[in-house]
Design an enzyme around this catalytic site. Structure first.
Site, PDB file in Angstrom:
ATOM      1  N   CYS A  95      16.907 -16.017  46.065  1.00  0.00           N
ATOM      2  CA  CYS A  95      17.073 -16.272  44.641  1.00  0.00           C
ATOM      3  C   CYS A  95      15.842 -16.926  44.003  1.00  0.00           C
ATOM      4  O   CYS A  95      14.841 -16.253  43.828  1.00  0.00           O
ATOM      5  CB  CYS A  95      18.357 -17.076  44.419  1.00  0.00           C
ATOM      6  SG  CYS A  95      19.027 -16.890  42.757  1.00  0.00           S
ATOM      7  N   HIS A 195      22.977 -16.041  48.611  1.00  0.00           N
ATOM      8  CA  HIS A 195      23.233 -17.394  49.099  1.00  0.00           C
ATOM      9  C   HIS A 195      24.432 -17.324  50.036  1.00  0.00           C
ATOM     10  O   HIS A 195      24.938 -16.255  50.347  1.00  0.00           O
ATOM     11  CB  HIS A 195      23.604 -18.327  47.933  1.00  0.00           C
ATOM     12  CG  HIS A 195      22.517 -18.541  46.934  1.00  0.00           C
ATOM     13  ND1 HIS A 195      21.439 -19.364  47.168  1.00  0.00           N
ATOM     14  CD2 HIS A 195      22.345 -18.065  45.679  1.00  0.00           C
ATOM     15  CE1 HIS A 195      20.664 -19.382  46.097  1.00  0.00           C
ATOM     16  NE2 HIS A 195      21.186 -18.600  45.177  1.00  0.00           N
TER      17      HIS A 195
HETATM   18  N1  GLN Z   1      17.003 -19.925  38.119  1.00  0.00           N
HETATM   19  C1  GLN Z   1      17.177 -18.677  38.705  1.00  0.00           C
HETATM   20  C2  GLN Z   1      18.179 -17.767  37.991  1.00  0.00           C
HETATM   21  O1  GLN Z   1      19.175 -18.248  37.450  1.00  0.00           O
HETATM   22  C3  GLN Z   1      17.532 -18.847  40.184  1.00  0.00           C
HETATM   23  C4  GLN Z   1      18.935 -19.330  40.473  1.00  0.00           C
HETATM   24  C5  GLN Z   1      19.211 -19.543  41.941  1.00  0.00           C
HETATM   25  O2  GLN Z   1      18.308 -19.759  42.749  1.00  0.00           O
HETATM   26  N2  GLN Z   1      20.482 -19.538  42.312  1.00  0.00           N
HETATM   27  O3  GLN Z   1      17.972 -16.580  37.966  1.00  0.00           O
END
Ligand code: GLN
Length: 255
Positions: A95, A195
């Protein structure tokens, strides 16, 4: 035996939704095989020598953390990660970490954060957040397999021509919710929106990363001793079945 050197990038800033469990899984699966593995945690201000790393883990974080990490990553670590990958090291990024390893990530506020350029991808803010379980089909490693994980992102990632997707989403949004792709693969580096933690429920991916890292460390191809993954496979199947089930048809208490 010379230990595998795992570098965990920004564990204090970039680690959400169980990302740290990926590092624990890699440690444990190496330990079960009596393969020594050392973890070095690097954060803001630390430098990275590309010849000191076999495996990099870079987890997720929100835009605020990404804007703190981005200048440090570019100044102190990105070139080393790219060099290590060219030399055969392995990377797992999730992510926010995946986004920062692309060409650029634009935050919801419109701030364009330049990325490390490892993956030929660009990430831009999207109109909605993608939150939920994800099921991906992949042929990474030659045979068709599924990956399961949990996504929570508003960024949408688009692949360029010098990168291939990790897989195709069966359930979930993946890279952008439009083209059906999820993640990116460049040499031994993987970026994804999964995740979870990802690796405990997808043990073959953990072993793929460990194999790559050990081969890099030893300078020769290696084959890992198989482990009894009955529990891990059962967990994978149970979650995959649950994700595939149409809403409302999941039997409560079955898992
Ligand atoms: N800030 C990024 C997004 O919302 C990554 C979010 C995350 O790592 N879960 O796309």
């Amino acid at each position: 035996m010379t230990p595998i050197r795992l570098v965990h990038l920004y564990p204090d800033l970039m680690s959400v939704y169980g990302d740290r469990g990926n590092v624990l899984t890699l440690m444990r699966r190496a330990e079960w095989r009596n393969i020594p593995l050392v973890v070095t945690e690097l954060s803001v201000g630390d430098t990275l020598d590309p010849s000191d790393v076999d495996l990099v883990f870079f987890g997720g974080g929100q835009d605020r953390e990404q804007s703190v990490v981005s200048p440090d990553f570019l100044a102190q670590k990105a070139a080393a990660v790219c060099q290590a990958v060219e030399d055969g090291a392995a990377v797992l990024s999730v992510c926010g970490g995946y986004q920062l390893l692309g060409a650029s990530y634009t935050t919801v506020d419109g701030q364009e954060l330049p990325g490390g350029g490892l993956f030929d991808v660009r990430s831009v803010p999207g109109p909605r957040r993608h939150i939920g379980n994800v099921l991906v089909e992949t042929t990474l490693g030659g045979q068709p397999r599924t990956l399961i994980g949990f996504e929570n992102h508003s960024g949408r990632t688009y692949l360029g021509t010098d990168v291939r997707p990790l897989g195709r989403v069966v359930v979930g949004a993946g890279n952008n919710g439009e083209d059906g792709t999820e993640g990116a693969v460049y040499r031994g580096a993987i970026g994804c929106y999964l995740h979870g933690s990802l690796l405990p429920k997808n043990p073959w991916l953990a072993d793929r990363l460990l194999t790559q890292a050990l081969a890099h460390r030893l300078g020769e191809p290696v084959t890992l001793e198989p482990l009894d993954d009955t529990l891990e496979e059962d967990a994978h199947t149970a979650v995959a079945t649950r994700i595939r089930a149409p809403r409302g048809r999941v039997r409560s208490g079955a898992w």
